[in-house]
Design an enzyme around this catalytic site. Structure first.
Site, PDB file in Angstrom:
ATOM      1  N   GLU A  13       8.135  -8.411  -5.609  1.00 14.93           N
ATOM      2  CA  GLU A  13       7.305  -9.180  -6.538  1.00 14.93           C
ATOM      3  C   GLU A  13       8.086 -10.173  -7.398  1.00 14.93           C
ATOM      4  O   GLU A  13       7.474 -10.978  -8.094  1.00 14.93           O
ATOM      5  CB  GLU A  13       6.513  -8.235  -7.443  1.00 14.93           C
ATOM      6  CG  GLU A  13       5.439  -7.466  -6.693  1.00 14.93           C
ATOM      7  CD  GLU A  13       4.260  -7.112  -7.572  1.00 14.93           C
ATOM      8  OE1 GLU A  13       4.147  -7.662  -8.681  1.00 14.93           O
ATOM      9  OE2 GLU A  13       3.449  -6.268  -7.154  1.00 14.93           O
ATOM     10  N   THR A  56      13.799  -9.246 -14.323  1.00 16.76           N
ATOM     11  CA  THR A  56      12.363  -9.064 -14.558  1.00 16.76           C
ATOM     12  C   THR A  56      12.098  -7.761 -15.292  1.00 16.76           C
ATOM     13  O   THR A  56      11.245  -7.694 -16.186  1.00 16.76           O
ATOM     14  CB  THR A  56      11.599  -9.078 -13.220  1.00 16.76           C
ATOM     15  OG1 THR A  56      11.779 -10.349 -12.594  1.00 16.76           O
ATOM     16  CG2 THR A  56      10.116  -8.823 -13.424  1.00 16.76           C
ATOM     17  N   CYS A  79       1.257  16.519  18.467  1.00 19.20           N
ATOM     18  CA  CYS A  79      -0.100  16.079  18.789  1.00 19.20           C
ATOM     19  C   CYS A  79      -0.350  16.058  20.293  1.00 19.20           C
ATOM     20  O   CYS A  79      -1.474  16.295  20.735  1.00 19.20           O
ATOM     21  CB  CYS A  79      -0.353  14.701  18.184  1.00 19.20           C
ATOM     22  SG  CYS A  79      -0.431  14.729  16.378  1.00 19.20           S
ATOM     23  N   GLU A 124      -4.561  12.591  15.062  1.00 21.25           N
ATOM     24  CA  GLU A 124      -5.129  13.339  16.179  1.00 21.25           C
ATOM     25  C   GLU A 124      -5.558  14.736  15.742  1.00 21.25           C
ATOM     26  O   GLU A 124      -6.613  15.229  16.164  1.00 21.25           O
ATOM     27  CB  GLU A 124      -4.110  13.463  17.327  1.00 21.25           C
ATOM     28  CG  GLU A 124      -3.675  12.128  17.913  1.00 21.25           C
ATOM     29  CD  GLU A 124      -2.385  11.605  17.285  1.00 21.25           C
ATOM     30  OE1 GLU A 124      -1.547  11.082  18.038  1.00 21.25           O
ATOM     31  OE2 GLU A 124      -2.239  11.726  16.041  1.00 21.25           O
ATOM     32  N   ARG A 157      -0.207  -3.894  -3.328  1.00 26.40           N
ATOM     33  CA  ARG A 157       0.670  -2.850  -3.876  1.00 26.40           C
ATOM     34  C   ARG A 157       0.301  -1.487  -3.299  1.00 26.40           C
ATOM     35  O   ARG A 157       1.174  -0.708  -2.885  1.00 26.40           O
ATOM     36  CB  ARG A 157       0.540  -2.795  -5.399  1.00 26.40           C
ATOM     37  CG  ARG A 157       1.252  -3.883  -6.155  1.00 26.40           C
ATOM     38  CD  ARG A 157       1.077  -3.678  -7.658  1.00 26.40           C
ATOM     39  NE  ARG A 157       1.815  -4.675  -8.432  1.00 26.40           N
ATOM     40  CZ  ARG A 157       1.859  -4.715  -9.756  1.00 26.40           C
ATOM     41  NH1 ARG A 157       1.187  -3.799 -10.451  1.00 26.40           N
ATOM     42  NH2 ARG A 157       2.560  -5.648 -10.382  1.00 26.40           N
TER      43      ARG A 157
END
Length: 323
Positions: A254, A200, A88, A55, A188
């Site tokens: 992931e 991993t 706002c 805004e 991502r």
């Protein structure tokens, strides 16, 4: 009364809100359009880091012309004053538009209806609930953090037709093609944090960066699930439920298989993104292990498809949790 123009301009505000997804910290990504005599005189979206708000950007662009106009905003204007900027709702009161059209009421207790109440008290007409379902999709991460105390979790799985994510020896580069990989990099960029398992990290030493032209500066936080040392700059959580401690809106999980399984077992996956390559491996490493189901019937009704498309030679299917 909701007019066709209300739908048209709210759709534009929702489109603007998409620009900030994944870049606004724990603030919501909001879009705002200011219209007068059917002409857009101001537009904005929440800026990187969460300020300035949509805004404020749109009002600065519209200037004095905002008086008597109509403001379209995808989330109720905030009513609380922050050290980072003004409320706002107060900015809108001072700008004096004739109408403010809102998609969703803010669930944050600091606003929660107070923003719209302030506008009404100033004699500004307020119309709420316009394209609310679309706004809920756009604000899914923020709504999850406020209402459930944890981020919205997307689980990405890139597999073969027979559900393998790697060869038996662990090699997995690349199962899917360049177009599918580029699409996952866009996802991502739309996430506050990317998470992989400790296995991993140790095996693949992933970069988890956004490697797309024009998005080099958009780099989500990197999170490792498990124990042990993580690379410099990474955050570590020990269990899936500790994602609540990350204090962010969205997490993109992931892998690998153990991590995907752990999040599914805990019921913490809100969206599945399945990238499938048209290849068969046979003996390899499966994408999942035991996710805790004891009866086949319990597997039904848990997911509903929301998108399906071709990405070059590969196929993407997106499923939303029905729970």
């Amino acid at each position: 009364m909701v007019t066709p123009n209300d739908l048209r301009f709210m759709a534009a505000a929702l489109s603007l809100a998409e620009r900030g997804v994944g870049r606004t910290g724990n603030n919501p990504s909001v879009g705002c359009v200011i219209v007068k005599n059917d002409i857009v005189i101001g537009r904005g979206w929440t800026q990187s880091g969460g300020r300035p708000h949509a805004e404020a950007v749109a009002l600065a662009q519209a200037g004095a012309a905002a008086r008597g106009g109509t403001v379209y905003v995808t989330l109720e204007p905030c009513a609380h004053i922050s050290q980072r900027g003004p409320a706002c709702a107060q900015l809108l009161v001072e700008a004096a538009p004739a109408r403010v059209v809102v998609a969703l009421q803010d669930p944050d207790a600091r606003t929660a209806g107070e923003g719209m109440a302030a506008l009404k008290a100033a004699g500004i007409e307020v119309v709420a609930g316009v394209m609310a379902s679309e706004a809920r999709q756009n604000l899914a991460g923020f709504l999850s953090r406020i209402n459930r105390g944890r981020p919205f979790v997307t689980l990405k799985i890139a597999s073969t037709l027979d559900g393998q994510i790697a060869m038996a020896d662990g090699s997995s580069r690349w199962i899917t093609g360049e177009i599918a990989r580029a699409h996952s990099h866009i996802e991502r960029a739309r996430s506050d944090a990317i998470l992989v398992g400790a296995g991993t990290v140790r095996t693949d030493t992933p970069q988890l960066t956004v490697r797309l032209a024009g998005l080099e500066t958009v780099q989500p936080r990197k999170v490792m699930l498990g124990s042990g040392n993580a690379p410099e700059g990474w955050e570590v959580i020990r269990t899936p439920r500790e994602i609540a401690h990350l204090d962010c809106n969205t997490v993109f999980v992931e892998g690998g298989a153990a991590t995907a399984t752990a999040f599914l077992r805990e019921g913490l996956v809100d969206r599945l993104m399945l990238y499938r390559a048209p290849i068969l491996i046979g003996a390899g490493k499966g994408c999942l292990s035991d996710i805790g189901l004891t009866q086949l019937g319990d597997a039904h009704g848990r997911w509903q498809i929301s998108d399906s498309r071709s990405l070059g030679k590969d196929r993407l299917e997106v499923y939303e949790s029905a729970q």
